[in-house]
Design a protein around this motif. Structure first.
Motif, PDB file in Angstrom:
ATOM      1  N   TRP A  31      13.004   5.838 -12.762  1.00 32.37           N
ATOM      2  CA  TRP A  31      12.932   6.126 -14.226  1.00 32.37           C
ATOM      3  C   TRP A  31      14.087   5.560 -14.916  1.00 32.37           C
ATOM      4  O   TRP A  31      15.275   5.337 -14.245  1.00 32.37           O
ATOM      5  CB  TRP A  31      13.062   7.799 -14.305  1.00 32.37           C
ATOM      6  CG  TRP A  31      12.217   8.509 -13.403  1.00 32.37           C
ATOM      7  CD1 TRP A  31      12.642   9.205 -12.278  1.00 32.37           C
ATOM      8  CD2 TRP A  31      10.539   8.342 -13.519  1.00 32.37           C
ATOM      9  NE1 TRP A  31      11.570   9.597 -11.522  1.00 32.37           N
ATOM     10  CE2 TRP A  31      10.521   9.256 -12.168  1.00 32.37           C
ATOM     11  CE3 TRP A  31       9.976   8.119 -14.192  1.00 32.37           C
ATOM     12  CZ2 TRP A  31       9.290   9.580 -11.810  1.00 32.37           C
ATOM     13  CZ3 TRP A  31       8.606   8.409 -13.974  1.00 32.37           C
ATOM     14  CH2 TRP A  31       8.210   8.994 -13.117  1.00 32.37           C
ATOM     15  N   PRO A  32      13.927   5.289 -16.179  1.00 35.76           N
ATOM     16  CA  PRO A  32      12.861   5.548 -17.031  1.00 35.76           C
ATOM     17  C   PRO A  32      11.543   4.508 -16.939  1.00 35.76           C
ATOM     18  O   PRO A  32      11.660   3.564 -16.317  1.00 35.76           O
ATOM     19  CB  PRO A  32      13.666   5.441 -18.432  1.00 35.76           C
ATOM     20  CG  PRO A  32      14.561   4.182 -18.195  1.00 35.76           C
ATOM     21  CD  PRO A  32      14.908   4.532 -16.847  1.00 35.76           C
ATOM     22  N   ALA A 287      11.762   9.964 -18.706  1.00 37.65           N
ATOM     23  CA  ALA A 287      13.056   9.809 -18.222  1.00 37.65           C
ATOM     24  C   ALA A 287      13.596  11.049 -17.585  1.00 37.65           C
ATOM     25  O   ALA A 287      13.171  12.307 -17.741  1.00 37.65           O
ATOM     26  CB  ALA A 287      14.064   9.456 -19.413  1.00 37.65           C
ATOM     27  N   MET A 302      18.025   7.121 -20.096  1.00 39.33           N
ATOM     28  CA  MET A 302      17.138   6.422 -20.849  1.00 39.33           C
ATOM     29  C   MET A 302      18.187   5.972 -21.942  1.00 39.33           C
ATOM     30  O   MET A 302      18.844   7.017 -22.593  1.00 39.33           O
ATOM     31  CB  MET A 302      15.922   7.012 -21.312  1.00 39.33           C
ATOM     32  CG  MET A 302      15.114   6.476 -22.422  1.00 39.33           C
ATOM     33  SD  MET A 302      13.751   7.371 -23.114  1.00 39.33           S
ATOM     34  CE  MET A 302      14.527   8.389 -23.983  1.00 39.33           C
ATOM     35  N   ASP A 306      15.684   0.796 -23.463  1.00 32.01           N
ATOM     36  CA  ASP A 306      14.409   1.188 -22.872  1.00 32.01           C
ATOM     37  C   ASP A 306      13.363   1.859 -24.019  1.00 32.01           C
ATOM     38  O   ASP A 306      12.175   1.548 -23.830  1.00 32.01           O
ATOM     39  CB  ASP A 306      14.488   2.419 -21.878  1.00 32.01           C
ATOM     40  CG  ASP A 306      15.655   1.994 -21.030  1.00 32.01           C
ATOM     41  OD1 ASP A 306      15.387   1.025 -20.080  1.00 32.01           O
ATOM     42  OD2 ASP A 306      16.590   2.637 -20.882  1.00 32.01           O
TER      43      ASP A 306
END
Length: 391
Positions: A31-32, A287, A302, A306
């Motif tokens: 993640w993200p 995220a 995040m 992103d």
């Protein structure tokens, strides 16, 4: 298909992976992660193709939204007449992808790019670009031809495009007289105008300009009239539709392919003509909550690297707990983004480090360019393909 360590969001520390068939929450991703929902994209493409057919317009959707060959090919299969780009470099990408007809919705004065466009045009590629100055006409003519151009009409306070119909005719006559150039039609863009009255007035002027050039004998039979962003295309249909018998009308709306959960959700023409739509948001970014350092505040991993943020901040939609249980992200709001951190104001819903949040995004055109590879997922969020982007 293999993905390696160069693609963020895909976890491949030991070499390469084939993500197809994997679920997002089975350990093969980190993640993200930006994903595109296949069902929503397919529905949006079909909706816009049918809409244009009903109204006698051709569709050349703007490729700069995604620059993803899988999505461009899907639009062509659905009947897109061509594709639109903003730069010669994007045109080069589409040429290499085999897109047969491309509109560059911009002025081109770079002699290197112009010579390449002339050579490709001579080889049979159907490509044209815009001019709004005598300098632009001279630069195009110097490339040696053959080159097809659209004279562009702008509006006060806008970006490119001549101001006024007198200037439009002046540039059109210069193109008509220049060796190696063909005046293919007229282009415009209404997307920067903020209310329907000003949009309609501009489009009426554009229609009048097309009529003026036709009467002057400057446009070819059924020359191109290319216009339309993703916020006012219903007005383009309404105000330019009277030109159908005299011109080929081309709509360039590009953000419709994925729509969004912000800017275009509020501005889509299908809010004004709901029977013609709708469009569905196809983009989402997942995220993880990485910190809950004080009451009412949580931080997600995040940031601006992103998620798009230029036309509205990401919108929290759902929270996925560690046990897989999902709840609506009620009372959770993004207040700001750093490069890799998202600040969340939290009201009633408790967020715990490790929770996953599904965010909707605003303005897809500045989301795709942050990701080299993007999973295309089914409604169970299982990967069916990977979208490669070429920005």
């Amino acid at each position: 298909m293999t993905i390696d360590w160069r693609s963020k969001g895909f976890w491949a520390p030991d070499g390469t992976v084939d993500p197809r068939g994997r679920g997002l929450f089975e350990g093969g991703f980190t993640w993200p992660l930006l994903v595109v929902r296949r069902a929503a994209v397919e529905a949006n493409i079909a909706t816009m193709a049918a809409y244009c057919r009903r109204h006698g317009f051709d569709l050349a959707p703007h490729a700069k939204t995604t620059m993803a060959p899988v999505l461009l090919a899907a639009q062509v299969r659905a009947g897109a007449w061509g594709m639109t780009v903003a730069t010669p470099n994007q045109a080069l990408v589409l040429r290499r992808l085999g897109i047969e007809r491309v509109l560059i919705a911009n002025e081109v004065l770079d002699p290197v790019a112009l010579r390449w466009l002339a050579a490709e045009s001579a080889a049979g590629w159907q490509v044209c670009f815009q001019v709004d100055s005598l300098a632009g006409v001279e630069a195009a003519a110097a490339a040696g031809g053959p080159l097809r151009v659209l004279v562009e009409l702008g509006h006060d306070g806008g970006r490119t495009g001549v101001r006024g119909l007198g200037a439009l005719e002046t540039i059109a006559r210069a193109v008509h007289a220049a060796p190696g150039l063909e005046l293919a039609g007229v282009a415009g863009y209404e997307g920067q105008l903020r209310d329907q009255e000003s949009v309609d007035a501009y489009l009426d002027q554009l229609a009048a300009g097309v009529d003026r050039l036709i009467e002057a004998g400057l446009l070819p039979d059924r020359g191109l009239v290319a216009c339309g962003g993703s916020a006012w295309f219903d007005r383009v249909i309404a105000r330019l539709g009277g030109l159908r018998d005299r011109a080929r009308l081309v709509l360039r709306s590009g953000a419709t392919v994925t729509h969004d959960d912000g800017f275009y959700r509020e501005r889509t023409p299908f809010t004004r003509v709901p029977a013609e739509g709708p469009l569905a948001a196809a983009l989402e970014i997942w995220a993880q909550v990485i910190s809950a350092p004080e009451p009412g505040l949580a931080i997600a991993g995040m940031g601006k690297r992103d998620a798009s943020f230029d036309e509205g901040l990401p919108e929290p939609l759902d929270v996925r707990r560690a046990d897989g249980h999902t709840v609506k992200a009620e009372g959770v709001r993004v207040t700001k983004l750093n490069d890799h951190h998202t600040y969340l104001a939290v009201a009633d819903l408790a967020l715990t480090p490790g929770d996953l949040i599904r965010f909707g995004l605003s303005h897809p055109c500045t989301a795709f360019d942050k990701w080299r590879d993007i999973p295309l997922v089914d409604e169970d969020r299982r990967v069916v393909d990977v979208l490669h982007t070429y920005f």
